[in-house]
Design a protein around this motif. Structure first.
Motif, mmCIF file in Angstrom:
data_model
loop_
_atom_site.group_PDB
_atom_site.id
_atom_site.type_symbol
_atom_site.label_atom_id
_atom_site.label_comp_id
_atom_site.label_asym_id
_atom_site.label_seq_id
_atom_site.Cartn_x
_atom_site.Cartn_y
_atom_site.Cartn_z
ATOM 1 N N ALA A 74 30.198 -43.774 5.397
ATOM 2 C CA ALA A 74 29.995 -44.950 4.542
ATOM 3 C C ALA A 74 28.510 -45.236 4.360
ATOM 4 C CB ALA A 74 30.700 -46.159 5.154
ATOM 5 N N ALA A 75 27.729 -45.088 5.429
ATOM 6 C CA ALA A 75 26.285 -45.311 5.330
ATOM 7 C C ALA A 75 25.639 -44.288 4.407
ATOM 8 C CB ALA A 75 25.651 -45.252 6.721
ATOM 9 N N ALA A 76 26.075 -43.028 4.494
ATOM 10 C CA ALA A 76 25.520 -42.002 3.608
ATOM 11 C C ALA A 76 25.828 -42.300 2.148
ATOM 12 C CB ALA A 76 26.072 -40.629 4.004
ATOM 13 N N LEU A 77 27.025 -42.799 1.871
ATOM 14 C CA LEU A 77 27.373 -43.158 0.496
ATOM 15 C C LEU A 77 26.512 -44.324 0.007
ATOM 16 C CD1 LEU A 77 31.274 -42.865 0.624
ATOM 17 C CD2 LEU A 77 29.634 -41.260 -0.390
ATOM 18 N N LEU A 78 26.279 -45.307 0.875
ATOM 19 C CA LEU A 78 25.395 -46.415 0.493
ATOM 20 C C LEU A 78 23.974 -45.918 0.251
ATOM 21 C CD1 LEU A 78 26.417 -49.450 2.753
ATOM 22 C CD2 LEU A 78 26.692 -49.197 0.279
ATOM 23 N N CYS A 79 23.537 -44.954 1.045
ATOM 24 C CA CYS A 79 22.201 -44.391 0.840
ATOM 25 C C CYS A 79 22.098 -43.736 -0.536
ATOM 26 C CB CYS A 79 21.892 -43.368 1.935
ATOM 27 S SG CYS A 79 21.539 -44.081 3.554
ATOM 28 N N VAL A 80 23.162 -43.077 -0.976
ATOM 29 C CA VAL A 80 23.156 -42.464 -2.306
ATOM 30 C C VAL A 80 23.102 -43.537 -3.389
ATOM 31 C CG1 VAL A 80 24.511 -41.086 -3.931
ATOM 32 C CG2 VAL A 80 24.353 -40.388 -1.536
ATOM 33 N N VAL A 81 23.922 -44.579 -3.229
ATOM 34 C CA VAL A 81 23.987 -45.647 -4.228
ATOM 35 C C VAL A 81 22.626 -46.314 -4.400
ATOM 36 C CG1 VAL A 81 24.993 -47.900 -4.744
ATOM 37 C CG2 VAL A 81 26.447 -46.050 -3.895
ATOM 38 N N PHE A 82 21.946 -46.600 -3.305
ATOM 39 C CA PHE A 82 20.659 -47.287 -3.382
ATOM 40 C C PHE A 82 19.484 -46.306 -3.457
ATOM 41 C CE2 PHE A 82 23.193 -50.478 -0.872
ATOM 42 C CZ PHE A 82 23.323 -51.370 -1.910
ATOM 43 N N GLY A 83 19.600 -45.171 -2.774
ATOM 44 C CA GLY A 83 18.464 -44.270 -2.638
ATOM 45 C C GLY A 83 18.105 -43.526 -3.901
ATOM 46 N N VAL A 84 19.101 -43.113 -4.693
ATOM 47 C CA VAL A 84 18.798 -42.372 -5.920
ATOM 48 C C VAL A 84 17.997 -43.226 -6.900
ATOM 49 C CG1 VAL A 84 19.807 -41.196 -7.903
ATOM 50 C CG2 VAL A 84 20.780 -40.846 -5.626
ATOM 51 N N PRO A 85 18.415 -44.473 -7.204
ATOM 52 C CA PRO A 85 17.566 -45.306 -8.075
ATOM 53 C C PRO A 85 16.199 -45.605 -7.465
ATOM 54 C CG PRO A 85 19.798 -46.195 -7.941
ATOM 55 C CD PRO A 85 19.698 -45.140 -6.893
ATOM 56 N N MET A 86 16.132 -45.822 -6.151
ATOM 57 C CA MET A 86 14.845 -46.096 -5.508
ATOM 58 C C MET A 86 13.896 -44.917 -5.640
ATOM 59 S SD MET A 86 16.271 -47.981 -2.068
ATOM 60 C CE MET A 86 14.682 -48.000 -1.249
ATOM 61 N N ALA A 87 14.396 -43.710 -5.408
ATOM 62 C CA ALA A 87 13.558 -42.519 -5.540
ATOM 63 C C ALA A 87 13.098 -42.333 -6.980
ATOM 64 C CB ALA A 87 14.336 -41.287 -5.061
ATOM 65 N N SER A 88 13.968 -42.637 -7.935
ATOM 66 C CA SER A 88 13.594 -42.508 -9.348
ATOM 67 C C SER A 88 12.469 -43.468 -9.702
ATOM 68 C CB SER A 88 14.818 -42.775 -10.232
ATOM 69 O OG SER A 88 15.857 -41.866 -9.947
ATOM 70 N N VAL A 89 12.550 -44.683 -9.203
ATOM 71 C CA VAL A 89 11.496 -45.666 -9.466
ATOM 72 C C VAL A 89 10.177 -45.212 -8.853
ATOM 73 C CG1 VAL A 89 10.728 -48.013 -8.943
ATOM 74 C CG2 VAL A 89 13.065 -47.607 -9.728
#
Length: 284
Positions: A74-89
């Motif tokens: 579940a934590a890894a899925l949350l990391c994807v949800v938040f991390g992909v937009p954060m990395a793009s920014v």
């Protein structure tokens, strides 16, 4: 004719590029590898192999392992949800305050996990900044399974963001600009060009975030406590077993090491995207 360039001895050459490394680097490299592998060898030697299977399959160990796997996923899925937009920014936007945002992302890497747990407690706890409003609505996060997931996400998120940001900077925005000049809208460019190019980094970053979440201890203990079946993950079970059953603690530690090694090997066996794939992405 030009001067002939000597070929390096094969034993000192990289098999792909033929680049030689200085011989003096071998000694500190060997010491470093030994320093990393030595404790693992010592741990393996300390395992009571005659009772290993029984120690790692006891009820408490099995419950803790299954809880760790569920919450880490579940934590890894949350990391994807938040991390992909954060990395793009971080990789694509240009703003003076970007170093501050990047420092915030890196903060969980340098903070002691206990401090991260305390910070989460004062945000989501019953008397925390958001916890007061949540408690008034009948929602309690601290010392629950949700708290375990949030603590694991907090410490694992930087691994995914850093991996993706580095991949985006390395790849550049050439193919994205080409797609944009062909009339593709930003959303189409993101789904058809950017995301496929990032797929290897996204997979490896997600797996590393999962591995980091699986081994989280300090923030989980501080923010979620140690309730069997609800918040007692495998690292917490190891810590408790160390006081009452050292053999079980050693066996569970080796089990966690084996799982982590497997996860890291899977992460680094990813394949890159070839130039043909990139051209097809732009055409598509």
């Amino acid at each position: 004719m030009g001067r002939r360039i000597p070929r390096w001895p094969r034993r000192w050459s990289n098999h792909r590029g033929g680049t030689r490394i200085p011989v003096w680097l071998l000694l500190p490299a060997a010491l470093g590898f030994g320093f990393v592998a030595g404790p693992l060898v010592g741990l393996t030697d300390a395992v009571d192999w005659s009772h290993f299977l029984g120690l790692v399959t006891s009820d408490s160990s099995r419950i803790a392992l299954l809880l760790s796997l569920r919450t880490s996923l579940a934590a890894a899925l949350l990391c994807v949800v938040f991390g992909v937009p954060m990395a793009s920014v971080l990789a694509r936007m240009h703003w003076r305050g970007m170093p501050i945002l990047r420092a915030l992302v890196l903060l969980p890497l340098v903070l002691p996990p206990v401090v991260g747990g305390i910070a989460l407690l004062y945000l989501f706890g019953r008397q925390g900044l958001l916890g007061k409003q949540l408690d008034a609505m009948g929602i309690q996060i601290a010392f629950s399974t949700t708290a375990v997931v949030l603590a694991q996400t907090f410490v694992a998120l930087p691994f995914l963001v850093i991996t993706l940001e580095g991949a985006m900077r390395t790849a550049g925005d050439r193919y994205e600009r080409v797609a944009a000049t062909l009339g593709a809208r930003p959303t189409i460019v993101w789904w058809r060009v950017t995301l496929p190019l990032l797929r290897p980094a996204l997979i490896s970053g997600t797996i590393l975030a999962f591995a980091r979440a699986l081994g989280e201890f300090g923030a989980t203990l501080t923010f979620a406590g140690s309730l069997q079946g609800r918040t007692r993950t495998l690292p917490l079970e190891i810590y408790l077993q160390r006081e009452v059953d050292p053999d079980a603690a050693v066996a569970l530690s080796l089990l966690l090491v084996l799982v982590a090694v497997f996860v890291v090997l899977v992460a680094y066996r990813r394949s890159g995207v070839s130039g043909t794939d990139r051209r097809s992405l732009v055409r598509g």
